[in-house]
Motif scaffolding. Structure first.
Motif, PDB file in Angstrom:
ATOM      1  N   PHE A 153       0.844  -1.203   0.000  1.00 20.79           N
ATOM      2  CA  PHE A 153       0.000   0.000   0.000  1.00 20.79           C
ATOM      3  C   PHE A 153       0.876   1.248   0.000  1.00 20.79           C
ATOM      4  N   VAL A 154       0.621   2.133  -0.936  1.00 20.04           N
ATOM      5  CA  VAL A 154       1.338   3.413  -0.959  1.00 20.04           C
ATOM      6  C   VAL A 154       0.294   4.521  -0.838  1.00 20.04           C
ATOM      7  N   SER A 155       0.463   5.380   0.159  1.00 26.82           N
ATOM      8  CA  SER A 155      -0.512   6.454   0.383  1.00 26.82           C
ATOM      9  C   SER A 155       0.144   7.827   0.439  1.00 26.82           C
ATOM     10  N   ASN A 156       1.268   7.923   1.117  1.00 26.50           N
ATOM     11  CA  ASN A 156       1.847   9.231   1.412  1.00 26.50           C
ATOM     12  C   ASN A 156       2.397   9.879   0.145  1.00 26.50           C
ATOM     13  N   VAL A 157       2.196  11.189   0.023  1.00 29.03           N
ATOM     14  CA  VAL A 157       2.754  11.908  -1.131  1.00 29.03           C
ATOM     15  C   VAL A 157       4.274  12.042  -0.994  1.00 29.03           C
ATOM     16  N   ASP A 158       4.784  11.802   0.185  1.00 26.82           N
ATOM     17  CA  ASP A 158       6.239  11.750   0.375  1.00 26.82           C
ATOM     18  C   ASP A 158       6.801  10.670  -0.564  1.00 26.82           C
ATOM     19  N   GLY A 159       7.650  11.090  -1.504  1.00 25.51           N
ATOM     20  CA  GLY A 159       8.170  10.174  -2.517  1.00 25.51           C
ATOM     21  C   GLY A 159       8.862   8.957  -1.939  1.00 25.51           C
ATOM     22  N   THR A 160       9.259   9.058  -0.693  1.00 21.45           N
ATOM     23  CA  THR A 160       9.916   7.931  -0.029  1.00 21.45           C
ATOM     24  C   THR A 160       9.016   6.700  -0.003  1.00 21.45           C
ATOM     25  N   HIS A 161       7.721   6.941   0.194  1.00 23.26           N
ATOM     26  CA  HIS A 161       6.800   5.807   0.317  1.00 23.26           C
ATOM     27  C   HIS A 161       6.793   4.997  -0.986  1.00 23.26           C
ATOM     28  N   MET A 162       6.650   5.720  -2.112  1.00 20.27           N
ATOM     29  CA  MET A 162       6.622   5.028  -3.401  1.00 20.27           C
ATOM     30  C   MET A 162       8.006   4.463  -3.724  1.00 20.27           C
ATOM     31  N   ALA A 163       9.038   5.272  -3.512  1.00 23.04           N
ATOM     32  CA  ALA A 163      10.388   4.839  -3.902  1.00 23.04           C
ATOM     33  C   ALA A 163      10.771   3.555  -3.160  1.00 23.04           C
ATOM     34  N   GLU A 164      10.504   3.509  -1.864  1.00 22.03           N
ATOM     35  CA  GLU A 164      10.874   2.316  -1.091  1.00 22.03           C
ATOM     36  C   GLU A 164      10.019   1.111  -1.506  1.00 22.03           C
ATOM     37  N   THR A 165       8.788   1.346  -1.904  1.00 27.67           N
ATOM     38  CA  THR A 165       7.926   0.235  -2.340  1.00 27.67           C
ATOM     39  C   THR A 165       8.398  -0.298  -3.693  1.00 27.67           C
ATOM     40  N   LEU A 166       8.723   0.613  -4.600  1.00 30.43           N
ATOM     41  CA  LEU A 166       9.147   0.167  -5.938  1.00 30.43           C
ATOM     42  C   LEU A 166      10.451  -0.631  -5.878  1.00 30.43           C
ATOM     43  N   LYS A 167      11.290  -0.323  -4.885  1.00 28.86           N
ATOM     44  CA  LYS A 167      12.539  -1.094  -4.742  1.00 28.86           C
ATOM     45  C   LYS A 167      12.249  -2.586  -4.534  1.00 28.86           C
ATOM     46  N   LEU A 168      11.054  -2.869  -4.005  1.00 28.50           N
ATOM     47  CA  LEU A 168      10.711  -4.256  -3.683  1.00 28.50           C
ATOM     48  C   LEU A 168       9.994  -4.951  -4.838  1.00 28.50           C
ATOM     49  N   CYS A 169       9.727  -4.199  -5.922  1.00 27.96           N
ATOM     50  CA  CYS A 169       8.869  -4.748  -6.984  1.00 27.96           C
ATOM     51  C   CYS A 169       9.632  -4.949  -8.295  1.00 27.96           C
ATOM     52  N   ASP A 170       9.209  -5.954  -9.030  1.00 30.60           N
ATOM     53  CA  ASP A 170       9.713  -6.201 -10.382  1.00 30.60           C
ATOM     54  C   ASP A 170       8.611  -5.702 -11.336  1.00 30.60           C
ATOM     55  N   PRO A 171       8.937  -4.772 -12.229  1.00 35.71           N
ATOM     56  CA  PRO A 171       7.862  -4.212 -13.073  1.00 35.71           C
ATOM     57  C   PRO A 171       7.101  -5.282 -13.846  1.00 35.71           C
ATOM     58  N   GLU A 172       7.772  -6.335 -14.246  1.00 31.83           N
ATOM     59  CA  GLU A 172       7.100  -7.353 -15.072  1.00 31.83           C
ATOM     60  C   GLU A 172       6.007  -8.117 -14.314  1.00 31.83           C
ATOM     61  N   SER A 173       6.126  -8.137 -12.967  1.00 30.58           N
ATOM     62  CA  SER A 173       5.148  -8.931 -12.202  1.00 30.58           C
ATOM     63  C   SER A 173       4.397  -8.078 -11.170  1.00 30.58           C
ATOM     64  N   THR A 174       4.336  -6.760 -11.418  1.00 26.45           N
ATOM     65  CA  THR A 174       3.651  -5.866 -10.460  1.00 26.45           C
ATOM     66  C   THR A 174       2.383  -5.294 -11.089  1.00 26.45           C
ATOM     67  N   LEU A 175       1.324  -5.330 -10.302  1.00 26.05           N
ATOM     68  CA  LEU A 175       0.048  -4.757 -10.726  1.00 26.05           C
ATOM     69  C   LEU A 175      -0.260  -3.563  -9.822  1.00 26.05           C
ATOM     70  N   PHE A 176      -0.569  -2.413 -10.409  1.00 22.48           N
ATOM     71  CA  PHE A 176      -0.935  -1.228  -9.625  1.00 22.48           C
ATOM     72  C   PHE A 176      -2.451  -1.059  -9.633  1.00 22.48           C
TER      73      PHE A 176
END
Ligand SMILES: O=P(O)(O)OC[C@H]1O[C@](O)(CO)[C@@H](O)[C@@H]1O
Length: 529
Positions: A167-190
């Motif tokens: 779950f990403v909620s905060n507009v603080d880019g850290t929330h998204m950036a740290e989440t994306l580090k854990l994801c592989d684009p080929e197998s991630t659904l937003f």
């Protein structure tokens, strides 16, 4: 309707609160061995013990009378019937219809959610390069985040192995950036979850996620990696998500009441549609109870009235929610929005200013963590803080003695809060202790608590518990004569942030601000230079 403070029962309760000031729950329990039976309610596998409250039978009679005089039953029926009770926005309030069945448009979206959840879970829905989805990222905020994340955490034992929901909620880019580090684009659904599809935080996060995906897999990948949950089809299409991949809901579903709608898609993907259905069924069972049980035997009504009793007649300003259940670790945060965004109001339904207290400050932490943090103040501070204790009799994780240890604390704290410890008891335990030192070890007791005990935290029970709190909040909103379904208080900050944005990013000088805000804008720019 008359304002609540003008109702005869309000005046009677004011007098009664004075009478109750001298009584202690210790004495009430000593005088009445049947108190637990008299002041507890059971619905299915959920038990509410409200005997550890500063009440007598007369208190409850007066509170029920207050509810009757405030027109609670008619107000409840108006909500269920679809009347436009959210008068400042001209909307009906029908989250109960999401779990009750009977509306074809609801059934159609649920069906679409079921098929989609199943396709993701069994690998039929794949990413653009043909990989199975392993990570689902829900992008939303407020009601489009807190409900899904709370339920998803609560029902972890029901998650599909190998499928991670984030779950990403905060507009603080850290929330998204740290989440994306854990994801592989080929197998991630937003999953972009936004009722309005205009919320700044969610749109910023969704655009960042889209950019990240497009950089790696090209623009053609968006169709298989993005879906939307919204009431706003044009905005979804403008963002670049095919409206076939949009799950719809309606303006009669308030954001903080929306986890039962398409907004619950991340939950359905995590736990499967059958268990999502059980969640809805549990809520529907609580709806039916709220709709049909007599007021005095009605769990949400009783909990709502007890809150009013402390808030308006005993000067309590806060309410603690204390789940002795690690799976409910996001429940306090969820209830903060549900309760404080609903009932944090100071204008009555007729537009006049209220002259009575409305919603309390909600806070909490899972037990036993809270015991080692803020319970000191609840036990020995100067403020009256009613508490809700929640626990499951059975655990999903029978590890050694842990559950028994947890339950012993869960049972001990309300007892300690109720009983307290007198100076004589302290002295009996420590005969040589000087009086001035003994005084620090005295507990006044008489601190009110509700205890919610349930058999096991399964989807059905969780649905019941959430609906219980939704209806409790409704009851209090009626008693306080406020609109629990708007949230104008979030607007001013949004407006000002929009004005400040160009002043932070451009050469514009901060204008039309107080000197503090202008000084801070300049300081941010100076630090960034
Ligand atoms: O789902 P949306 O439209 O993005 O709104 C998110 C949240 O923003 C609010 O409007 C204000 O915080 C909430 O009521 C709502 O849950």
């Amino acid at each position: 309707m008359a304002h609540p403070i003008d109702l005869p029962a309000w005046r009677d309760l004011t007098v009664h609160a004075g009478e109750m000031a001298a009584s202690h729950m210790r004495t009430l329990f000593a005088d009445d061995p049947g108190r637990f039976d008299r002041f507890s309610l059971r619905l299915g596998d959920v038990l509410l013990d409200y005997s550890k409250n500063r009440i007598t039978g007369h208190t409850m009679d007066l509170l029920i009378r207050l509810a009757e005089q405030a027109g609670l039953e008619a107000a409840r029926d108006a909500m269920f019937s679809g009347a436009k009770i959210n008068t400042t926005e001209g909307r009906a309030v029908l989250h109960t219809a999401l779990r009750g069945g009977g509306r074809p448009e609801v059934a159609a979206v649920l069906d679409k959610m079921g098929h989609f959840a199943q396709a993701v879970r069994n690998g039929d829905w794949r990413g653009a390069t043909g990989k199975v989805i392993t990570d689902v990222v829900n992008i939303g905020i407020g009601g489009s985040d807190l409900g899904p994340v709370m339920v998803s955490e609560a029902l972890r034992p029901y998650h599909k192995d190998g499928l991670r929901v984030r779950f990403v909620s905060n507009v603080d880019g850290t929330h998204m950036a740290e989440t994306l580090k854990l994801c592989d684009p080929e197998s991630t659904l937003f999953i972009v979850a936004s009722k309005t599809f205009t919320t700044q935080e969610t749109m910023a996060n969704a655009h960042t996620a889209k950019g990240w995906l497009v950089d790696r897999l090209g623009p053609g990948a968006v169709a298989s990696h993005f879906v939307a949950l919204s009431t706003n089809a044009p905005a979804v299409a403008a963002f670049g998500i095919d409206t076939d991949h949009m799950f719809e809901f309606w303006d009669w579903v308030g954001g903080r009441y929306s986890l039962w709608s398409a907004i619950g898609l991340s939950i359905a993907v995590a736990i499967g549609f059958n268990d999502f259905r059980r969640l809805l069924d549990g809520a529907a069972a609580m709806d039916e109870h709220f709709r049909s049980a007599p007021l005095a035997a009605n769990m949400p009504v009783v909990m709502g009235l007890l809150g009013v009793w402390y808030n308006n007649f005993m000067d309590a300003h806060a309410h603690a929610v204390l789940p002795y259940d690690q799976y409910l670790h996001r429940l306090p945060a969820y209830l903060q929005q549900l309760d404080m965004e609903s009932n944090g109001k100071s204008v009555a339904r007729d537009g006049s200013a209220v002259s009575w207290q409305t919603g309390p400050i909600i806070f909490g932490e899972p037990g036993t963590n809270g015991q080692h943090a803020f319970y000191q103040l609840i036990h020995q501070g100067t403020k009256l803080i009613p508490c809700d204790f929640l626990a499951a009799a059975n655990t999903h994780n029978p590890v050694g003695e842990h559950h028994t240890l947890l339950l012993s604390n869960f049972l001990a704290q309300p007892e300690a809060l109720m009983r307290g410890k007198t100076l004589d008891e302290v002295k009996a335990e420590n005969p040589d202790l000087a009086d001035d030192l003994a005084a620090h070890r005295v507990f006044a007791g008489n601190h009110p608590t509700n205890t919610l005990l349930y058999k096991l935290l399964d989807p059905y029970t969780l649905g019941m518990l959430i609906a219980l709190y939704e209806h409790k909040v409704f009851v209090q909103g009626i008693l306080w004569d406020i609109n629990s379904f708007d949230q104008w208080g979030v607007e001013l900050g949004k407006q000002l942030a929009k004005k400040i944005l160009p002043q932070l990013t451009g050469a514009d000088q901060p204008g039309a601000h107080d000197c503090s805000t202008a000084g801070l804008i300049n300081a941010v720019k100076a630090f960034q230079a």
